[in-house]
Design a protein around this motif. Structure first.
Motif, mmCIF file in Angstrom:
data_model
loop_
_atom_site.group_PDB
_atom_site.id
_atom_site.type_symbol
_atom_site.label_atom_id
_atom_site.label_comp_id
_atom_site.label_asym_id
_atom_site.label_seq_id
_atom_site.Cartn_x
_atom_site.Cartn_y
_atom_site.Cartn_z
ATOM 1 N N LYS A 1 0.828 -1.208 0.000
ATOM 2 C CA LYS A 1 0.000 0.000 0.000
ATOM 3 C C LYS A 1 0.863 1.259 0.000
ATOM 4 C CE LYS A 1 -4.292 1.570 0.291
ATOM 5 N NZ LYS A 1 -5.363 1.252 -0.662
ATOM 6 N N ILE A 2 1.921 1.239 0.812
ATOM 7 C CA ILE A 2 2.813 2.399 0.850
ATOM 8 C C ILE A 2 3.515 2.580 -0.486
ATOM 9 C CG2 ILE A 2 4.865 3.393 1.924
ATOM 10 C CD1 ILE A 2 4.051 2.201 4.531
ATOM 11 N N ASP A 3 3.891 1.480 -1.127
ATOM 12 C CA ASP A 3 4.491 1.548 -2.468
ATOM 13 C C ASP A 3 3.613 2.364 -3.416
ATOM 14 O OD1 ASP A 3 6.883 0.192 -2.096
ATOM 15 O OD2 ASP A 3 6.058 -1.764 -2.652
ATOM 16 N N GLN A 4 2.307 2.138 -3.333
ATOM 17 C CA GLN A 4 1.373 2.867 -4.191
ATOM 18 C C GLN A 4 1.414 4.367 -3.896
ATOM 19 O OE1 GLN A 4 -2.533 1.118 -3.736
ATOM 20 N NE2 GLN A 4 -1.820 -0.930 -4.226
ATOM 21 N N HIS A 5 1.431 4.704 -2.611
ATOM 22 C CA HIS A 5 1.468 6.115 -2.228
ATOM 23 C C HIS A 5 2.762 6.779 -2.693
ATOM 24 C CE1 HIS A 5 -1.990 6.869 0.623
ATOM 25 N NE2 HIS A 5 -2.121 5.576 0.369
ATOM 26 N N ILE A 6 3.873 6.098 -2.499
ATOM 27 C CA ILE A 6 5.158 6.671 -2.912
ATOM 28 C C ILE A 6 5.205 6.825 -4.429
ATOM 29 C CG2 ILE A 6 7.657 6.358 -2.923
ATOM 30 C CD1 ILE A 6 6.454 7.033 -0.168
ATOM 31 N N SER A 7 4.706 5.826 -5.139
ATOM 32 C CA SER A 7 4.667 5.900 -6.607
ATOM 33 C C SER A 7 3.806 7.060 -7.084
ATOM 34 C CB SER A 7 4.133 4.589 -7.197
ATOM 35 O OG SER A 7 5.005 3.522 -6.908
ATOM 36 N N ASP A 8 2.781 7.400 -6.300
ATOM 37 C CA ASP A 8 1.892 8.517 -6.643
ATOM 38 C C ASP A 8 2.447 9.863 -6.183
ATOM 39 O OD1 ASP A 8 0.115 6.758 -7.785
ATOM 40 O OD2 ASP A 8 -1.178 6.612 -6.014
ATOM 41 N N GLY A 9 3.674 9.852 -5.652
ATOM 42 C CA GLY A 9 4.312 11.096 -5.223
ATOM 43 C C GLY A 9 3.880 11.596 -3.862
ATOM 44 N N LYS A 10 3.239 10.744 -3.065
ATOM 45 C CA LYS A 10 2.726 11.167 -1.761
ATOM 46 C C LYS A 10 3.739 10.879 -0.653
ATOM 47 C CE LYS A 10 -2.031 10.292 -3.251
ATOM 48 N NZ LYS A 10 -3.263 9.494 -3.016
ATOM 49 N N ARG A 11 4.934 11.405 -0.819
ATOM 50 C CA ARG A 11 6.010 11.141 0.129
ATOM 51 C C ARG A 11 5.903 11.982 1.394
ATOM 52 N NH1 ARG A 11 11.123 11.590 -3.917
ATOM 53 N NH2 ARG A 11 10.236 13.693 -4.032
ATOM 54 N N ASN A 12 5.036 12.975 1.381
ATOM 55 C CA ASN A 12 4.889 13.837 2.548
ATOM 56 C C ASN A 12 3.626 13.512 3.344
ATOM 57 O OD1 ASN A 12 6.065 15.892 4.119
ATOM 58 N ND2 ASN A 12 4.624 17.403 3.316
ATOM 59 N N ASP A 13 3.034 12.348 3.085
ATOM 60 C CA ASP A 13 1.874 11.895 3.845
ATOM 61 C C ASP A 13 2.316 11.297 5.181
ATOM 62 O OD1 ASP A 13 -0.047 12.662 2.078
ATOM 63 O OD2 ASP A 13 -0.399 10.683 1.230
ATOM 64 N N TYR A 14 1.341 10.947 5.986
ATOM 65 C CA TYR A 14 1.568 10.204 7.221
ATOM 66 C C TYR A 14 1.184 8.744 6.997
ATOM 67 C CZ TYR A 14 1.863 14.771 9.481
ATOM 68 O OH TYR A 14 2.228 16.045 9.827
ATOM 69 N N TYR A 15 1.918 7.823 7.621
ATOM 70 C CA TYR A 15 1.586 6.409 7.439
ATOM 71 C C TYR A 15 0.201 6.090 7.990
ATOM 72 C CZ TYR A 15 3.236 5.745 12.314
ATOM 73 O OH TYR A 15 3.419 5.825 13.667
ATOM 74 N N GLU A 16 -0.315 6.927 8.916
ATOM 75 C CA GLU A 16 -1.657 6.693 9.444
ATOM 76 C C GLU A 16 -2.716 6.739 8.347
ATOM 77 O OE1 GLU A 16 0.573 8.535 12.980
ATOM 78 O OE2 GLU A 16 0.537 8.765 10.796
ATOM 79 N N ILE A 17 -2.447 7.466 7.273
ATOM 80 C CA ILE A 17 -3.389 7.496 6.151
ATOM 81 C C ILE A 17 -3.482 6.119 5.510
ATOM 82 C CG2 ILE A 17 -3.747 8.427 3.824
ATOM 83 C CD1 ILE A 17 -2.640 11.080 4.836
ATOM 84 N N VAL A 18 -2.351 5.444 5.392
ATOM 85 C CA VAL A 18 -2.344 4.080 4.863
ATOM 86 C C VAL A 18 -3.102 3.152 5.798
ATOM 87 C CG1 VAL A 18 -0.862 2.086 4.371
ATOM 88 C CG2 VAL A 18 -0.229 4.356 3.526
ATOM 89 N N PHE A 19 -2.852 3.259 7.105
ATOM 90 C CA PHE A 19 -3.558 2.427 8.070
ATOM 91 C C PHE A 19 -5.062 2.690 8.002
ATOM 92 C CE2 PHE A 19 0.281 2.095 11.207
ATOM 93 C CZ PHE A 19 0.991 1.414 10.241
ATOM 94 N N MET A 20 -5.424 3.960 7.845
ATOM 95 C CA MET A 20 -6.831 4.340 7.744
ATOM 96 C C MET A 20 -7.493 3.648 6.557
ATOM 97 S SD MET A 20 -8.362 8.191 7.054
ATOM 98 C CE MET A 20 -7.346 8.869 8.347
#
Length: 255
Positions: A192-211
């Protein structure tokens, strides 16, 4: 021991996210990273390591960034029975904790406990956190902000939320930012985090992934209450003053 911990091995690896600049603790963090801030004369990091040793941890992985040399000089590569590994996050100035967690994807291949580097807590609180998949929570207090969760009748996380609690019809719980994560959950989280990083969301919080994962049923956490003993999250000078009232000079001795 609860049913969910039966036939499971205790977690003996910890992952500490310690890459941030800690700007809200200036001027204390001008010359040292946040985790080396002292609380009643003892650094956050020293307290953390003592607590991990007390509970039989064997490995500590530290994601570093800002002033990484200070952390390496303080910890070295071995403390007691704990072997210490490091990962440097070169983008620490422009990324958030989702990127720090993502940096650990290749070095951790086991169940582990995830912790933030701005927490002080009574070491005994870790006892029920030693089995995956657990989340440390506390009932919301006026001083708390950030991510919070609601809990279902099975004492599991129902939903993650950010900030606004006005619409809730049930009591929210603050996330303490300590999680125990099984290997299977970790593999799903990394995807899931791979998807976020690939989408350029490197400044997110991991809690968004958990959510997102709790919402779609791909991740589950049993709650562990931290209400019974002191803990505090130190982001500001004011937080530090309050934490020093809660925690004495002494730190727990390892077994």
């Amino acid at each position: 021991m609860t049913y969910s911990t039966l036939h499971k091995e205790p977690v003996t690896t910890a992952l500490l996210l310690a890459a941030g600049i800690g700007s809200r603790l200036y001027p204390l963090t001008n010359k040292a990273p946040k985790c080396l801030t002292t609380v009643s004369g003892v650094s956050i990091l020293e307290r953390l390591v003592a607590n991990l040793r007390q509970h039989g941890f064997k490995r500590l992985v530290v994601v570093t960034g800002y002033m990484e040399k200070c952390i390496k000089d303080f910890l070295g590569t071995q403390i007691g029975d704990i072997t210490i590994d490091y990962i440097f996050s070169p983008l620490y100035e422009t990324t958030n904790n989702i990127y720090s967690l993502w940096m650990a994807r290749k070095i951790i291949n086991e169940s582990f406990m995830l912790l933030e580097s701005d927490l002080v807590f009574d070491g005994s609180l870790l006892e029920p956190m030693l089995y995956p998949n657990k989340i440390a929570v506390a009932r919301m207090q006026p001083w708390m902000d950030g991510t919070y969760v609601t809990i279902n009748k099975f004492q599991q996380v129902k939903e993650f939320f950010k900030d606004n609690k006005a619409h809730l019809t049930v009591d929210p719980y603050k996330t303490v930012n300590i999680y125990s994560i099984s290997l299977s959950s970790w593999c799903s989280i990394v995807k899931k985090i791979d998807q976020h990083i690939s989408d350029g969301k490197r400044n997110d919080y991991y809690e968004i992934v958990f959510m997102e994962m709790v919402a779609d049923g791909s991740l589950s956490f049993d709650m562990v209450s931290f209400d019974s003993k002191p803990w505090y999250e130190i982001d500001t000078i004011e937080d530090l003053a309050k934490a020093e009232k809660l925690f004495p000079l002494s730190i727990p001795s390892p077994n």
